[in-house]
Design an enzyme around this catalytic site. Structure first.
Site, mmCIF file in Angstrom:
data_model
loop_
_atom_site.group_PDB
_atom_site.id
_atom_site.type_symbol
_atom_site.label_atom_id
_atom_site.label_comp_id
_atom_site.label_asym_id
_atom_site.label_seq_id
_atom_site.Cartn_x
_atom_site.Cartn_y
_atom_site.Cartn_z
ATOM 1 N N HIS A 82 -37.977 -41.457 -72.681
ATOM 2 C CA HIS A 82 -38.136 -40.496 -73.770
ATOM 3 C C HIS A 82 -37.274 -40.838 -74.984
ATOM 4 O O HIS A 82 -36.888 -39.952 -75.747
ATOM 5 C CB HIS A 82 -37.802 -39.081 -73.275
ATOM 6 C CG HIS A 82 -38.707 -38.613 -72.173
ATOM 7 N ND1 HIS A 82 -38.374 -37.577 -71.326
ATOM 8 C CD2 HIS A 82 -39.937 -39.044 -71.772
ATOM 9 C CE1 HIS A 82 -39.347 -37.382 -70.462
ATOM 10 N NE2 HIS A 82 -40.303 -38.268 -70.707
ATOM 11 N N GLU A 125 -49.124 -44.591 -71.156
ATOM 12 C CA GLU A 125 -47.862 -45.330 -71.277
ATOM 13 C C GLU A 125 -48.056 -46.720 -70.677
ATOM 14 O O GLU A 125 -48.601 -46.859 -69.585
ATOM 15 C CB GLU A 125 -46.730 -44.569 -70.562
ATOM 16 C CG GLU A 125 -46.531 -43.164 -71.134
ATOM 17 C CD GLU A 125 -45.583 -42.303 -70.307
ATOM 18 O OE1 GLU A 125 -44.801 -42.873 -69.516
ATOM 19 O OE2 GLU A 125 -45.631 -41.075 -70.446
ATOM 20 N N GLU A 148 -46.770 -43.035 -62.442
ATOM 21 C CA GLU A 148 -45.989 -43.690 -63.500
ATOM 22 C C GLU A 148 -44.646 -44.211 -62.996
ATOM 23 O O GLU A 148 -43.589 -43.662 -63.294
ATOM 24 C CB GLU A 148 -45.779 -42.727 -64.677
ATOM 25 C CG GLU A 148 -45.247 -41.351 -64.331
ATOM 26 C CD GLU A 148 -45.003 -40.505 -65.568
ATOM 27 O OE1 GLU A 148 -44.425 -41.025 -66.541
ATOM 28 O OE2 GLU A 148 -45.405 -39.341 -65.562
#
Length: 403
Positions: A232, A262, A358
């Site tokens: 982030h 992503e 992820e």
């Protein structure tokens, strides 16, 4: 002293075309009211962006002011600040009352006008601050309070067909943002300029597909080099260099519904140490995609993927869990914490859940292959398996970006 009424009604203009149908919004409220009846709750006072958005369709911008949604057996009313004027009513599925700033704590006076004295009130323990809790106790001295954060989260975790349709569109738009991101990558181009190209492209596509929706909160994080170490990390002015590890993160937001793409990339070339780490993370990612299915336990998925990293002596470089739920959530509000692929979550995956895979590892600066490696796909769980709705390819075969 000049004064004004505490609460007002502002039905300014006409109701806008909603993203979700009246039938869908009524389904959510009926499920909530069933839960309320079963647990002896007379009224719910929601204060979080995600639950107000989920049950009313209105996504608020707090800016230091409280917002609310009161749901009773027969009524549904948002509480908004006068600064937003008629927009909360136009955007909401239900009715709306506005509180003014002319007297402190008018928000609680509006809430008092909507909830009967002595009611059992459902509130979100994970969102209500100590200050708000004390004011609620003073406003409703004869009432009892019960937590509804967990029960409403469990309801949100199972997506309807209309929700899944929005999430599918969001995933497609994320893929489009990823393509724009790759097109903008070049030597000497700073991170924020690459991200801007991606975000603009996604907003254009949302406007095309949902012309009546709010265009808010869509964004891109594009990280390069050392800035890839955190998932982030914000944008910087760092310029892309040959041999850089890159991370694209495209987040399309449709009516408060979060979707994401992503990917790990390299610019121009990838060194041997980085290539090996990238391939291992992709191996974990592929196995994780296979493990997401109805009946699987979140903790079991995490533990099995841990074993793959451990075999390569990389488990200590894993930075967070392996995936999470999707729906009404964003980078600054909401989280369906019971549906995360972590060792301490024993939730069983069910049909109509939507969850990501992820995996991410970060090697610190100074080590061979230093940087953060992360892939991210979104899966819609069905009766017999799970469908991957992310189409953007991953891995070294596809994502070494040439000049």
């Amino acid at each position: 002293m000049t004064s004004r009424e505490d609460l007002i009604t502002l039905h300014n203009g006409e109701k806008t075309k909603p993203t979700f149908s009246k039938g869908e919004m009524q389904r959510r409220l009926e499920a909530l009211r069933t839960m309320m009846a079963e647990t002896g709750i007379d009224a719910c006072l929601f204060t979080s962006i995600h639950n107000i958005g989920y049950y009313s369709g209105f996504i608020y911008c707090a800016f230091g002011r409280p917002y609310g949604l009161v749901v009773t057996e027969s009524a549904c009313t948002t509480i908004s600040a006068n600064i937003d004027y008629g927009q909360p009513w136009r955007r909401g599925h239900c009715d709306n009352l506005v509180y003014t700033d002319w007297q402190r704590d008018n928000f609680f006076r509006v809430a008092d006008s909507l909830i009967k004295e002595g009611s059992s009130i459902g509130i979100e323990y994970d969102h209500v601050s100590l200050d708000t809790r004390e004011k609620l106790a003073k406003t409703f001295p004869k009432s009892s309070f019960k937590d509804v954060a967990v029960s409403t989260m469990q309801q949100r975790m199972i997506k309807s067909d209309e929700e899944i349709a929005v999430i599918r569109n969001g995933a497609e738009i994320g893929d489009i943002g990823g393509e724009a991101c790759v097109d903008a990558i070049a030597e000497g181009v700073p991170e924020y300029m690459v991200a801007r190209a991606s975000t603009n492209r996604m907003v254009d596509e949302i406007a095309k597909r949902y012309p009546h929706s709010d265009l808010m909160d869509t964004w891109t994080w594009f990280q390069s080099g050392i800035n890839t170490d955190g998932a982030h990390n914000p944008l910087t002015t760092r310029a892309v260099k040959k041999g850089d590890i890159l991370s694209l993160n495209c987040f399309s937001m449709i009516s408060g519904y979060y979707t994401a793409l992503e990917r790990t990339l390299f610019f121009d070339h990838v060194d041997d140490a980085s290539l090996k780490l990238w391939q291992i993370n992709c191996k974990v990612h592929r196995r994780g995609l296979e493990l997401i299915r109805p009946g699987a336990k979140c903790s079991d998925i995490a533990n099995e993927l841990n074993e793959i990293f451990a075999e390569h002596d990389l488990l200590q470089y894993r930075t967070f869990g392996y995936g999470h739920s999707f729906g009404v959530l964003s980078h600054y509000y909401g989280r369906e914490a019971a549906l995360e692929l972590r060792e301490d979550i024993d939730t069983i995956i069910e049909p109509n859940m939507v969850v990501s895979m992820e995996p991410m590892i970060t090697l610190p600066q100074g080590m061979p292959g230093a940087g953060g490696y992360r892939e991210h796909d979104i899966l819609v769980v069905g009766e017999k398996g799970a469908e991957n709705i992310t189409r953007f390819p991953f891995g070294p075969e596809h994502n070494i970006v040439t000049a």
